[in-house]
Write a protein that holds these residues in place. Structure first.
Motif, PDB file in Angstrom:
ATOM      1  N   VAL A   1       0.857  -1.185   0.000  1.00 54.86           N
ATOM      2  CA  VAL A   1       0.000   0.000   0.000  1.00 54.86           C
ATOM      3  C   VAL A   1       0.892   1.233   0.000  1.00 54.86           C
ATOM      4  O   VAL A   1       1.998   1.209   0.551  1.00 54.86           O
ATOM      5  N   SER A   2       0.411   2.302  -0.628  1.00 53.38           N
ATOM      6  CA  SER A   2       1.180   3.539  -0.602  1.00 53.38           C
ATOM      7  C   SER A   2       0.289   4.714  -0.953  1.00 53.38           C
ATOM      8  O   SER A   2      -0.621   4.593  -1.756  1.00 53.38           O
ATOM      9  N   GLY A   3       0.597   5.823  -0.338  1.00 50.01           N
ATOM     10  CA  GLY A   3      -0.074   7.087  -0.633  1.00 50.01           C
ATOM     11  C   GLY A   3       0.936   8.209  -0.670  1.00 50.01           C
ATOM     12  O   GLY A   3       0.587   9.381  -0.640  1.00 50.01           O
ATOM     13  N   ALA A   4       2.230   7.852  -0.726  1.00 50.61           N
ATOM     14  CA  ALA A   4       3.297   8.845  -0.660  1.00 50.61           C
ATOM     15  C   ALA A   4       3.349   9.714  -1.906  1.00 50.61           C
ATOM     16  O   ALA A   4       3.846  10.827  -1.857  1.00 50.61           O
ATOM     17  N   PHE A   5       2.877   9.198  -3.005  1.00 49.56           N
ATOM     18  CA  PHE A   5       2.924   9.935  -4.256  1.00 49.56           C
ATOM     19  C   PHE A   5       1.517  10.003  -4.831  1.00 49.56           C
ATOM     20  O   PHE A   5       0.613   9.329  -4.371  1.00 49.56           O
TER      21      PHE A   5
ATOM     22  N   LEU B   1      -2.470  -1.624  -3.360  1.00 53.04           N
ATOM     23  CA  LEU B   1      -3.597  -0.697  -3.242  1.00 53.04           C
ATOM     24  C   LEU B   1      -3.079   0.711  -2.957  1.00 53.04           C
ATOM     25  O   LEU B   1      -2.177   0.877  -2.133  1.00 53.04           O
ATOM     26  N   PRO B   2      -3.678   1.727  -3.606  1.00 53.66           N
ATOM     27  CA  PRO B   2      -3.296   3.105  -3.285  1.00 53.66           C
ATOM     28  C   PRO B   2      -4.013   3.569  -2.019  1.00 53.66           C
ATOM     29  O   PRO B   2      -5.134   3.145  -1.736  1.00 53.66           O
ATOM     30  N   LYS B   3      -3.336   4.418  -1.238  1.00 50.30           N
ATOM     31  CA  LYS B   3      -3.974   5.021  -0.071  1.00 50.30           C
ATOM     32  C   LYS B   3      -4.652   6.310  -0.512  1.00 50.30           C
ATOM     33  O   LYS B   3      -4.156   6.965  -1.423  1.00 50.30           O
ATOM     34  N   PRO B   4      -5.711   6.705   0.152  1.00 52.34           N
ATOM     35  CA  PRO B   4      -6.345   6.003   1.264  1.00 52.34           C
ATOM     36  C   PRO B   4      -7.075   4.751   0.787  1.00 52.34           C
ATOM     37  O   PRO B   4      -7.640   4.730  -0.292  1.00 52.34           O
ATOM     38  N   VAL B   5      -7.012   3.721   1.612  1.00 49.21           N
ATOM     39  CA  VAL B   5      -7.630   2.439   1.296  1.00 49.21           C
ATOM     40  C   VAL B   5      -8.987   2.362   1.979  1.00 49.21           C
ATOM     41  O   VAL B   5      -9.088   2.528   3.191  1.00 49.21           O
TER      42      VAL B   5
END
Length: 191
Positions: free
Chosen positions: A148-152, A173-177
């Motif tokens: 999971v990541s939402g940094a970018f 999965l991209p954040k927000p999940v």
């Protein structure tokens, strides 16, 4: 039910009784149930039903697994860790959390814990998720990995998640999940 619906009741009881079997039932139409997210997981039966239909559903639920697999949630954001753990525990999963890749490696190599799934953030201090995924894949090829990541944002995020998949993550999965997306992906990975 007045004051508490069945899903909330299950969420309260599941951590205390992980061996509990659950069958949801409702008289609402299927679309109304889906819109409200009432049966986000688990077997259900729509009212009205016959005794034979109920017996068949109960048999199917009781024949299912009692104990859910162990999951490790790794994210440097305490709020995300707490949310993921809460959502998964409410569904009966046994969950442990970690704040960085070093903790993940230590927990997974500990022979006392049999994790079937690691949910890992790609950007963390100390040891990044990508590096940890490579290590997990090398040392525990049997373990499932959800990155999971939402940094970018945008194409960069897509590239990071694709990279994670190419290096060994089974899903990304991209954040927000959204909790329903998390549960659906976890169910798919664990079978």
């Amino acid at each position: 039910m007045p004051r508490m619906n069945g899903v909330d009741l299950v969420r309260r009881l599941a951590p205390v009784h992980p061996e509990m079997h659950v069958l949801y039932m409702s008289g609402y139409p299927g679309d109304a149930i889906a819109e409200r997210g009432l049966f986000e997981t688990g077997p259900s039966i729509a009212k009205p039903f016959t005794l034979e239909q109920l017996a068949q559903k109960v048999r199917a639920v009781l024949a299912g697994p009692v104990s859910r697999p162990r999951i490790l949630v790794a994210d440097d954001d305490e709020g995300v860790r707490h949310l993921f753990c809460k959502v998964l525990e409410a569904q009966g999963y046994r969950v442990t959390s970690a704040a960085d890749g070093h903790q993940v490696t230590a927990l997974v190599t500990d022979q006392h814990e049999d994790f079937r799934l690691v949910i890992i953030d790609l950007v963390m201090p100390e040891r990044e998720g990508i590096e940890t995924i490579c290590s997990l894949r090398k040392n525990r090829p049997d373990i499932k990995i959800l990155a999971v990541s939402g940094a970018f944002k945008g194409p960069m995020l897509d590239s990071m998640l694709t990279c994670a998949s190419m290096l060994g993550a089974d899903a990304a999965l991209p954040k927000p999940v959204h909790p329903q997306d998390l549960l659906a992906t976890v169910r798919t990975l664990l079978g």
